[in-house]
Design a protein around this motif. Structure first.
Motif, PDB file in Angstrom:
ATOM      1  N   HIS A   5      -9.595  -0.807  20.690  1.00  0.00           N
ATOM      2  CA  HIS A   5      -9.022  -1.588  19.589  1.00  0.00           C
ATOM      3  C   HIS A   5      -7.537  -1.270  19.454  1.00  0.00           C
ATOM      4  N   LEU A   6      -6.724  -2.315  19.428  1.00  0.00           N
ATOM      5  CA  LEU A   6      -5.280  -2.157  19.311  1.00  0.00           C
ATOM      6  C   LEU A   6      -4.766  -2.970  18.134  1.00  0.00           C
ATOM      7  N   LYS A   7      -3.807  -2.380  17.409  1.00  0.00           N
ATOM      8  CA  LYS A   7      -3.104  -3.110  16.363  1.00  0.00           C
ATOM      9  C   LYS A   7      -1.846  -3.669  17.008  1.00  0.00           C
ATOM     10  N   VAL A   8      -1.762  -4.969  17.109  1.00  0.00           N
ATOM     11  CA  VAL A   8      -0.712  -5.601  17.913  1.00  0.00           C
ATOM     12  C   VAL A   8       0.247  -6.389  17.030  1.00  0.00           C
ATOM     13  N   MET A   9       1.533  -6.322  17.378  1.00  0.00           N
ATOM     14  CA  MET A   9       2.524  -7.152  16.693  1.00  0.00           C
ATOM     15  C   MET A   9       3.067  -8.172  17.676  1.00  0.00           C
ATOM     16  N   LYS A  10       3.196  -9.395  17.230  1.00  0.00           N
ATOM     17  CA  LYS A  10       3.748 -10.483  18.034  1.00  0.00           C
ATOM     18  C   LYS A  10       5.234 -10.588  17.752  1.00  0.00           C
ATOM     19  N   ARG A  11       6.054 -10.222  18.732  1.00  0.00           N
ATOM     20  CA  ARG A  11       7.493 -10.158  18.513  1.00  0.00           C
ATOM     21  C   ARG A  11       8.065 -11.524  18.161  1.00  0.00           C
ATOM     22  N   ASN A  12       7.620 -12.592  18.831  1.00  0.00           N
ATOM     23  CA  ASN A  12       8.160 -13.915  18.540  1.00  0.00           C
ATOM     24  C   ASN A  12       7.835 -14.347  17.112  1.00  0.00           C
ATOM     25  N   ARG A  13       6.653 -13.973  16.643  1.00  0.00           N
ATOM     26  CA  ARG A  13       6.294 -14.319  15.266  1.00  0.00           C
ATOM     27  C   ARG A  13       7.096 -13.486  14.266  1.00  0.00           C
ATOM     28  N   ILE A  14       7.381 -12.236  14.620  1.00  0.00           N
ATOM     29  CA  ILE A  14       8.173 -11.391  13.727  1.00  0.00           C
ATOM     30  C   ILE A  14       9.568 -11.968  13.541  1.00  0.00           C
ATOM     31  N   LEU A  15      10.175 -12.426  14.633  1.00  0.00           N
ATOM     32  CA  LEU A  15      11.508 -13.020  14.546  1.00  0.00           C
ATOM     33  C   LEU A  15      11.496 -14.269  13.667  1.00  0.00           C
ATOM     34  N   GLY A  16      10.448 -15.082  13.827  1.00  0.00           N
ATOM     35  CA  GLY A  16      10.318 -16.266  12.983  1.00  0.00           C
ATOM     36  C   GLY A  16      10.144 -15.904  11.517  1.00  0.00           C
ATOM     37  N   SER A  17       9.359 -14.861  11.264  1.00  0.00           N
ATOM     38  CA  SER A  17       9.117 -14.422   9.891  1.00  0.00           C
ATOM     39  C   SER A  17      10.397 -13.915   9.244  1.00  0.00           C
ATOM     40  N   ILE A  18      11.188 -13.161  10.003  1.00  0.00           N
ATOM     41  CA  ILE A  18      12.456 -12.645   9.472  1.00  0.00           C
ATOM     42  C   ILE A  18      13.390 -13.786   9.105  1.00  0.00           C
ATOM     43  N   LEU A  19      13.423 -14.812   9.952  1.00  0.00           N
ATOM     44  CA  LEU A  19      14.271 -15.975   9.680  1.00  0.00           C
ATOM     45  C   LEU A  19      13.844 -16.673   8.391  1.00  0.00           C
ATOM     46  N   VAL A  20      12.539 -16.903   8.256  1.00  0.00           N
ATOM     47  CA  VAL A  20      12.023 -17.547   7.039  1.00  0.00           C
ATOM     48  C   VAL A  20      12.306 -16.684   5.814  1.00  0.00           C
ATOM     49  N   PHE A  21      12.091 -15.379   5.952  1.00  0.00           N
ATOM     50  CA  PHE A  21      12.326 -14.445   4.850  1.00  0.00           C
ATOM     51  C   PHE A  21      13.785 -14.500   4.403  1.00  0.00           C
ATOM     52  N   ALA A  22      14.695 -14.535   5.388  1.00  0.00           N
ATOM     53  CA  ALA A  22      16.125 -14.547   5.082  1.00  0.00           C
ATOM     54  C   ALA A  22      16.542 -15.831   4.363  1.00  0.00           C
ATOM     55  N   ILE A  23      15.831 -16.928   4.613  1.00  0.00           N
ATOM     56  CA  ILE A  23      16.155 -18.207   3.973  1.00  0.00           C
ATOM     57  C   ILE A  23      15.505 -18.328   2.596  1.00  0.00           C
ATOM     58  N   VAL A  24      14.225 -17.952   2.528  1.00  0.00           N
ATOM     59  CA  VAL A  24      13.461 -18.167   1.293  1.00  0.00           C
ATOM     60  C   VAL A  24      13.838 -17.188   0.189  1.00  0.00           C
ATOM     61  N   LEU A  25      14.048 -15.909   0.552  1.00  0.00           N
ATOM     62  CA  LEU A  25      14.294 -14.894  -0.477  1.00  0.00           C
ATOM     63  C   LEU A  25      15.525 -15.189  -1.334  1.00  0.00           C
ATOM     64  N   PRO A  26      16.685 -15.544  -0.747  1.00  0.00           N
ATOM     65  CA  PRO A  26      17.840 -15.861  -1.608  1.00  0.00           C
ATOM     66  C   PRO A  26      17.587 -17.051  -2.526  1.00  0.00           C
ATOM     67  N   LEU A  27      16.849 -18.041  -2.021  1.00  0.00           N
ATOM     68  CA  LEU A  27      16.526 -19.202  -2.858  1.00  0.00           C
ATOM     69  C   LEU A  27      15.667 -18.794  -4.050  1.00  0.00           C
ATOM     70  N   CYS A  28      14.657 -17.942  -3.773  1.00  0.00           N
ATOM     71  CA  CYS A  28      13.779 -17.478  -4.853  1.00  0.00           C
ATOM     72  C   CYS A  28      14.559 -16.634  -5.865  1.00  0.00           C
ATOM     73  N   ALA A  29      15.477 -15.806  -5.349  1.00  0.00           N
ATOM     74  CA  ALA A  29      16.292 -14.981  -6.245  1.00  0.00           C
ATOM     75  C   ALA A  29      17.174 -15.863  -7.128  1.00  0.00           C
ATOM     76  N   HIS A  30      17.688 -16.941  -6.541  1.00  0.00           N
ATOM     77  CA  HIS A  30      18.535 -17.869  -7.310  1.00  0.00           C
ATOM     78  C   HIS A  30      17.743 -18.555  -8.416  1.00  0.00           C
ATOM     79  N   PHE A  31      16.582 -19.095  -8.063  1.00  0.00           N
ATOM     80  CA  PHE A  31      15.787 -19.823  -9.060  1.00  0.00           C
ATOM     81  C   PHE A  31      15.228 -18.897 -10.140  1.00  0.00           C
ATOM     82  N   SER A  32      14.861 -17.669  -9.751  1.00  0.00           N
ATOM     83  CA  SER A  32      14.362 -16.731 -10.758  1.00  0.00           C
ATOM     84  C   SER A  32      15.484 -16.323 -11.707  1.00  0.00           C
TER      85      SER A  32
END
Length: 214
Positions: A5-32
């Motif tokens: 059993h291995l706990k695996v991270m998908k690098r391509n998905r991590i990069l996509g997640s970071i991009l989404v996080f970087a876009i969504v978080l400032p917007l959420c901070a602004h609206f809050s």
């Protein structure tokens, strides 16, 4: 039959997640911040960050079960509510023609037609047990007689390492020059604190590449 059993991270998905996080978080901070109640705005921001981190984890990480029977590897991802990974086709040990490691850990096995990502989570926060990964690496080396390679070896095989070495050296020289000029013209400022960290990593890369090239 043996199962790992291995706990695996998908690098391509991590990069996509970071991009989404970087876009969504400032917007959420602004609206809050637009909400009059400070308590509600803080709670909303914390809830948003928590939700994003949970989605990031579900999207990017998974548990992979590898079963070896009669020299055949069968792969099965543990099912999740969302963001399930596509299963790899079963392969025979003799079909493996490449073993990729990073920091001594098995991260990828390659066949002539496929590349199977086994990149494990390295963070102590997740308390990953690398025992199964190391055992698999030993089995692959023993059964295939293939020498494992890391990223530096791959770059060397492709002829990229010499270029990377000289580019890295040029950047180091430029950074040292910038620091010297900055100190002479402006003097020491807190901004210079970041440069030693960058230079330290570049020096580390320099010596690693130099070892591979000699």
């Amino acid at each position: 039959m043996t199962t790992y059993h291995l706990k695996v991270m998908k690098r391509n998905r991590i990069l996509g997640s970071i991009l989404v996080f970087a876009i969504v978080l400032p917007l959420c901070a602004h609206f809050s911040g637009e909400i009059e109640s400070k308590l509600i705005s803080v709670v909303m921001l914390i809830a948003t960050i928590g939700s994003l981190m949970l989605l990031f984890y579900l999207f990017s990480f998974g548990q992979l079960q590898i079963t070896i029977s009669d020299s055949i590897l069968v792969f099965k991802w543990k099912d999740k509510l969302f963001f399930n990974f596509k299963n790899y086709d079963a392969i025979h040990l003799e079909d493996i023609d490449g073993i990729i490691v990073e920091s001594g850990m098995l991260v990828k096995i390659k066949t002539k037609t496929n590349a199977i990502e086994l990149r494990e989570m390295q963070s102590e926060f997740f308390k990953v047990n690398h025992k199964d990964s190391l055992q698999l690496l030993k089995i692959f080396i023993k059964e295939t007689h293939i020498k494992p390679k890391d990223s530096w070896d791959i770059w060397l095989d492709k002829g990229w390492l010499t270029w990377a070495y000289w580019i890295n050296l040029l950047i180091l020289i430029l950074l040292f020059g910038i620091i010297i000029v900055y100190l002479l013209v402006i003097g020491f400022t807190i901004k210079l604190f970041l440069l030693p960290l960058i230079i330290g990593q570049l020096i580390n890369f320099h010596f690693k590449m130099k070892v591979r090239l000699t």
